[in-house]
Enzyme design. Structure first.
Site, PDB file in Angstrom:
ATOM      1  N   HIS A  27     -16.208  20.280  -2.092  1.00 30.73           N
ATOM      2  CA  HIS A  27     -15.023  19.454  -1.845  1.00 30.73           C
ATOM      3  C   HIS A  27     -13.865  19.846  -2.761  1.00 30.73           C
ATOM      4  O   HIS A  27     -12.750  20.126  -2.302  1.00 30.73           O
ATOM      5  CB  HIS A  27     -15.395  17.983  -2.057  1.00 30.73           C
ATOM      6  N   GLU A  28     -14.135  19.883  -4.063  1.00 29.48           N
ATOM      7  CA  GLU A  28     -13.065  20.165  -5.023  1.00 29.48           C
ATOM      8  C   GLU A  28     -12.623  21.625  -4.963  1.00 29.48           C
ATOM      9  O   GLU A  28     -11.422  21.928  -5.104  1.00 29.48           O
ATOM     10  CB  GLU A  28     -13.516  19.791  -6.440  1.00 29.48           C
ATOM     11  N   HIS A  31     -10.096  22.004  -2.203  1.00 28.19           N
ATOM     12  CA  HIS A  31      -8.758  21.578  -2.618  1.00 28.19           C
ATOM     13  C   HIS A  31      -8.052  22.706  -3.375  1.00 28.19           C
ATOM     14  O   HIS A  31      -6.876  23.007  -3.132  1.00 28.19           O
ATOM     15  CB  HIS A  31      -8.848  20.350  -3.534  1.00 28.19           C
TER      16      HIS A  31
END
Length: 205
Positions: A27-28, A31
Site C-alpha cells: 500500500h505505502e 503511494h
C-alpha cells in the site's frame, strides 16, 4: 474451515502479522511509486520508494492493527508543488494505495483458484487476500485522513473542493466515532465478504 484452523494454531499470530506487513508495505510503496511517477521525488529521497517493510511500518500502527483491528502505516510524504496537476495528481497518489491492495488480492485469488486452496500456504495466502481487501476498502472511506477523502477532493469541481476541505479537521473525530461504535465493521464486512465470494474464497472467520 481452513482459516479457523489457522487461528487455533500457534503459528497464526505470525501468519497474520506477515500478511499485514505485506499488505501495508504494498500500500505505502504504491503511494511512493505514484508520486515518483507523477514528478515528485520527496518519497524517494526519504527512502520510501522501497519494498522493504522497515521503510513503511509504524510500530504503534502495526501493533494496533494486530490487536485492535485498526491501525496505520507511515504516511508517504509528497510535495504537491512538484506535481503537474496538484489536485488531480494528489487524488491519483491517494488512490494508488487502495488500488494496489485490490490488485494484489485479485492476483493471489487467481493463484489460489489455479493451484488449489488447501494447506497452510493456501491459508496464509487467503489471509493476505483478506487483509488487502480490508486495507483497500477501509482506506477508500471518504473521511480525512484516509485516502478516500483525498480521492473525492480530486474529483470535485473547484467550488465544491473548498467546501469539501472544510470537513478535513473533523475527520479524525468522525473516524474515531465509527471505530468505537463498530460502524467500520458494519461497513467493511459486507463489502469484503462480497469480494471474497466473487473470488471463490470462504469468509476468513
Amino acid at each position: 474451515m481452513l482459516i479457523s484452523y489457522l487461528f487455533n494454531n500457534p503459528l497464526v499470530f505470525v501468519l497474520i502479522a506477515v500478511a499485514l506487513i505485506i499488505s501495508i508495505t504494498i500500500h505505502e510503496f504504491s503511494h511512493a511509486l505514484a508520486s515518483h511517477l507523477l514528478g515528485d521525488s520527496t518519497a524517494k529521497s526519504m527512502g520510501r520508494l522501497s519494498l522493504n517493510p522497515k521503510a513503511h511500518l509504524d510500530p504503534m500502527g502495526t501493533l494496533l492493527l494486530l490487536f485492535a483491528g485498526i491501525g496505520w502505516g507511515k504516511p508517504v510524504p509528497f510535495n504537491p508543488l512538484n506535481l503537474r496537476n496538484p489536485r488531480r495528481d494528489s487524488a491519483i497518489i491517494a488512490f494508488s494505495g487502495p488500488l494496489s491492495n485490490f490488485v494484489l488480492a485479485i492476483l493471489i485469488s487467481l493463484t489460489l483458484r489455479v493451484f488449489g486452496s488447501g494447506g497452510m500456504v493456501a491459508g496464509f495466502l487467503h489471509l493476505v487476500v483478506f487483509y488487502n481487501l480490508i486495507l483497500c476498502f477501509f482506506n477508500l472511506i471518504p473521511i480525512n485522513p484516509l485516502d478516500g477523502f483525498k480521492v473525492v477532493a480530486g474529483l470535485l469541481p473547484q467550488e465544491l473542493f473548498y467546501q469539501w476541505m472544510q470537513f478535513a479537521p473533523y475527520g479524525s473525530y468522525i473516524l474515531l466515532f465509527l471505530v468505537l461504535t463498530r460502524t467500520i465493521g458494519k461497513i467493511l464486512d459486507p463489502i469484503v465478504g462480497f469480494f471474497l465470494r466473487i473470488f471463490g474464497l470462504p469468509g476468513p472467520f
